[in-house]
Design an enzyme around this catalytic site. Structure first.
Site, PDB file in Angstrom:
ATOM      1  CG  HIS A  53      48.360  44.394  24.255  1.00 36.49           C
ATOM      2  ND1 HIS A  53      49.076  44.652  25.387  1.00 36.49           N
ATOM      3  CD2 HIS A  53      47.168  43.871  24.646  1.00 36.49           C
ATOM      4  CE1 HIS A  53      48.340  44.345  26.441  1.00 36.49           C
ATOM      5  NE2 HIS A  53      47.180  43.859  26.020  1.00 36.49           N
TER       6      HIS A  53
ATOM      7  CD  GLU B  97      43.990  42.582  33.659  1.00 39.76           C
ATOM      8  OE1 GLU B  97      44.535  42.054  32.681  1.00 39.76           O
ATOM      9  OE2 GLU B  97      43.275  43.595  33.568  1.00 39.76           O
TER      10      GLU B  97
ATOM     11  CG  ASP C 135      48.218  42.326  32.021  1.00 35.83           C
ATOM     12  OD1 ASP C 135      49.384  42.622  31.711  1.00 35.83           O
ATOM     13  OD2 ASP C 135      47.221  42.811  31.457  1.00 35.83           O
TER      14      ASP C 135
ATOM     15  CB  CYS D 167      39.469  36.647  28.637  1.00 33.46           C
ATOM     16  SG  CYS D 167      40.057  37.878  29.799  1.00 33.46           S
TER      17      CYS D 167
HETATM   18  C1  PEP Z   1      45.103  39.545  30.026  1.00 31.14           C
HETATM   19  O1  PEP Z   1      45.835  40.311  30.664  1.00 31.14           O
HETATM   20  O2  PEP Z   1      45.191  38.300  30.097  1.00 31.14           O
HETATM   21  C2  PEP Z   1      44.081  40.082  29.123  1.00 31.14           C
HETATM   22  C3  PEP Z   1      43.204  39.302  28.556  1.00 31.14           C
HETATM   23  O3  PEP Z   1      44.098  41.402  28.870  1.00 31.14           O
HETATM   24  P1  PEP Z   1      45.165  42.102  27.910  1.00 31.14           P
HETATM   25  O4  PEP Z   1      45.923  41.017  27.184  1.00 31.14           O
HETATM   26  O5  PEP Z   1      44.414  42.971  26.971  1.00 31.14           O
HETATM   27  O6  PEP Z   1      46.030  42.856  28.852  1.00 31.14           O
HETATM   28 MG    MG Z   2      45.380  42.392  30.793  1.00 28.82          MG
END
Ligand code: PEP
Ligand code: MG
Length: 588
Positions: free
Chosen positions: A212, A455, A479, A526
């Site tokens: 992140h 995910e 994920d 996403c």
């Molecule tokens: C993902 O897991 O692809 C996602 C968009 O959520 P995050 O990156 O916040 O876990």
């Molecule tokens: Mg995620």
């Protein structure tokens, strides 16, 4: 002498600037810039901290002077003498003054920076006894930090309010050289603090491409490299640094020829951005007339501005957990959350905003301190919806805040990390409770479309259940890759195995898109794959028509969309998914 350190490329482009080494301290330290009129007060805070610790040691000295050698061995007295000497060393205070006055660092940041500088000097000492005094220096600095922590800054506002915009800092003569951060690690909360600051790039010793922290760097659109082992040990405070975010390299102390070469590359990048900017108002339609929705991922309500500037059709993922981070236990209540969501909704001027309920846990702790209590396998633990269902009061509060924001514009509600039918049932029941709650109290609220993130591989494999209950699905590839391949997305040691093009991952993504399309349910991606131009054609070929990514990537993806002919991509995309080594079919 010029040398380079290799790591993993995170965010593209070239940054050239002076190193700001972010010392890792055992005390949780805030980093922010102060205003020039706060300089004297910040210096006074450090002085007061130092004087208090000096007093404390003197008191101790007095106490032990009255004890016998058995209770207070001679070594203890000698140690206290050393601590006093270190505390009174002018280099400590004059250095701290320099970082506060010339760089406008807050007192704690200035102290840890100077501690870093002095620690290096100790490391280089020949004499072993003197070298070992580094530990004493760290101890006295920590005592000062702890003292300061107990005494609030005279200008006690939250750090965010004191943050100065890049514009303000650029206008300020005292900060005229671009600065790049080099740290062992940076938490997502640290990154958030830097979001509107001056830094031109950053490098960390640890971390994976899809951690992140890396994602926030990408959203800031500044060149960044993670997993550059030893970077924070090898670079020194104020060294000239080049960060090549495309190649994943940090160059320290570059020669004039290398500097000129990278200066050229930097200008090329700017020209390319200028060219892409012309596409801002061009509709995202493929050569064969397919309309494609390009949405933005945001972390804070004010990011809506960047999303609009990039021509986003809406927000596809608002990572609401960033509102909850770094709050030292003071979590935002319903009203504060409602105002934040409302700002994002109004900021998008009628375009839809997809708010994901908080996805805290794993590499997104609420506070830095929370990392200390990390569980054995946090990514497999109480994270995201699991945490929300374990604390229904907090979850209901967030749901109500989101529904209230929906009175101001179109809102989609997105739930992270679902895998079980029972979790879906509980979530839907709580959504209903939140709605009834608002209705009963007569609080204005609006309708929300309900979506789930796909995910976890288990979710992709029981898609029928999800299709039955949700209005839309959003594939979180970050994920999905992590859990399909059992690779920690934040661990640079296994980063080479984190493969978005693994056939198993592609199959799950392809199947999810195909089933949603067959049922007429909207589906988007996403995760970071959505903003990766090397896979745009593949995702289009698999039938994807909605992509959500950092605003900074929207125009580059749009360029790919404009050049694509989905009719021709379909059979090729199927072959790629079936291949043993899909990457080989994807081309350079
Ligand atoms: C993902 O897991 O692809 C996602 C968009 O959520 P995050 O990156 O916040 O876990
Ligand atoms: Mg995620």
């Amino acid at each position: 002498m010029t040398f380079s350190v290799h790591g993993l490329p995170v965010a593209r482009g070239v940054a050239i600037g002076r190193a700001v080494l972010m010392a890792s301290s055992r005390v949780d330290v805030a980093h922010y810039f102060i205003e020039p009129d706060q300089i004297a007060a910040e210096i006074a805070r450090v002085r007061a901290g130092r004087n208090a610790v000096v007093e404390e040691i003197r008191r101790l000295q007095h106490t032990i002077s009255q004890m016998g050698p058995k209770e207070a061995p001679h070594e203890l007295a000698a140690l206290l003498d050393v601590h006093l000497m270190l505390l009174q060393d002018e280099e400590l205070i004059s250095g701290v003054k320099h970082w506060i006055t010339d760089r406008l660092y807050n007192a704690e940041w200035a102290l840890t920076t100077q501690l870093e500088v002095l620690s290096r000097q100790f490391d280089e000492m020949e004499d072993e006894y003197l070298r070992e005094r580094k530990a004493d220096l760290e101890q006295v600095a920590e005592r000062i930090l702890r003292y300061m922590k107990g005494v609030a800054s005279p200008a006690a506002q939250p750090p965010a309010a004191r943050r100065r915009t890049q514009q303000e800092l650029l206008l300020d003569d005292s900060v005229d050289v671009p600065l790049v951060i080099i740290a062992h690690d940076l938490s997502p909360a640290d990154m958030l603090q830097f979001k509107q600051s001056v830094f031109a790039g950053f490098v960390t010793d640890v971390g994976g491409r899809n951690s992140h922290t890396a994602i926030v760097a990408r959203s800031m659109d500044i060149p960044a490299v993670v997993g550059a082992r030893g970077a924070s040990q090898l670079a020194r405070q104020d060294d000239w640094i080049i960060i090549d975010g495309d190649a994943g390299v940090m160059i320290v102390d570059p020669s004039p020829i290398i500097l000129a070469e990278y200066g050229f590359k930097q200008r090329q990048g700017e020209l390319e951005r200028g060219r892409l900017a012309r596409l801002r108002h061009t509709p995202a339609i493929t050569l064969d007339g397919q309309k494609v929705e390009l949405l933005a991922n945001i972390e804070l309500p004010d990011d809506a501005k960047a999303a609009l500037e990039a021509g986003a059709a809406g927000v596809g993922l608002f990572r609401s957990e960033f509102l909850f981070m770094g709050r030292r236990g003071q979590l935002p209540q319903e009203e504060e959350q409602y105002q934040a969501y409302r700002r994002a909704v109004e900021g998008m001027q009628g375009r839809p905003v997809t708010i994901r309920t908080m996805d805290v846990g794993a590499d997104k702790p609420l506070d830095d301190g929370a990392r200390v209590e990390a569980h054995l396998n946090p990514a497999l633990g109480l994270r995201a919806i699991r945490l929300s269902l374990a604390d229904p009061g907090t979850f209901l509060m967030q749901l109500r805040a989101i529904m209230r924001a929906a009175a101001h514009g179109p809102v989609n509600l997105l739930i992270p990390m679902l895998a079980h039918a029972s979790e879906i049932r509980q979530t839907l029941a709580l959504v209903e409770t939140a709605r009834q709650d608002l209705e009963r109290r007569g609080v204005p609220h609006g309708p929300v479309k309900l979506g789930a993130m796909i995910e976890i591989p288990a979710a992709a494999l029981i898609l029928k259940t999800f299709l039955k209950h949700f209005d839309f699905l959003s594939i979180g590839t970050n994920d999905l890759i992590q859990y399909t391949l059992a690779i920690d997305r934040a661990d640079e040691a296994v980063a080479h195995l984190y493969d978005p093009l693994h056939p198993a991952v592609l199959r799950l993504v392809a199947e999810t898109i195909a089933q949603c399309n067959a049922q007429g349910k909207s589906v988007s991606v996403c995760g970071e794959m959505a903003g990766d131009t090397s896979v745009t054609r593949l995702l289009l070929g698999l039938g994807l028509r909605s992509f959500s990514m950092h605003p900074a990537q929207i125009l580059a993806v749009k360029q790919e969309v404009l050049r694509a002919d989905t009719g021709r991509l379909e059979s090729w995309a199927r072959q790629v998914v079936e291949a043993e080594e899909p990457a080989a079919l994807l081309g350079p």
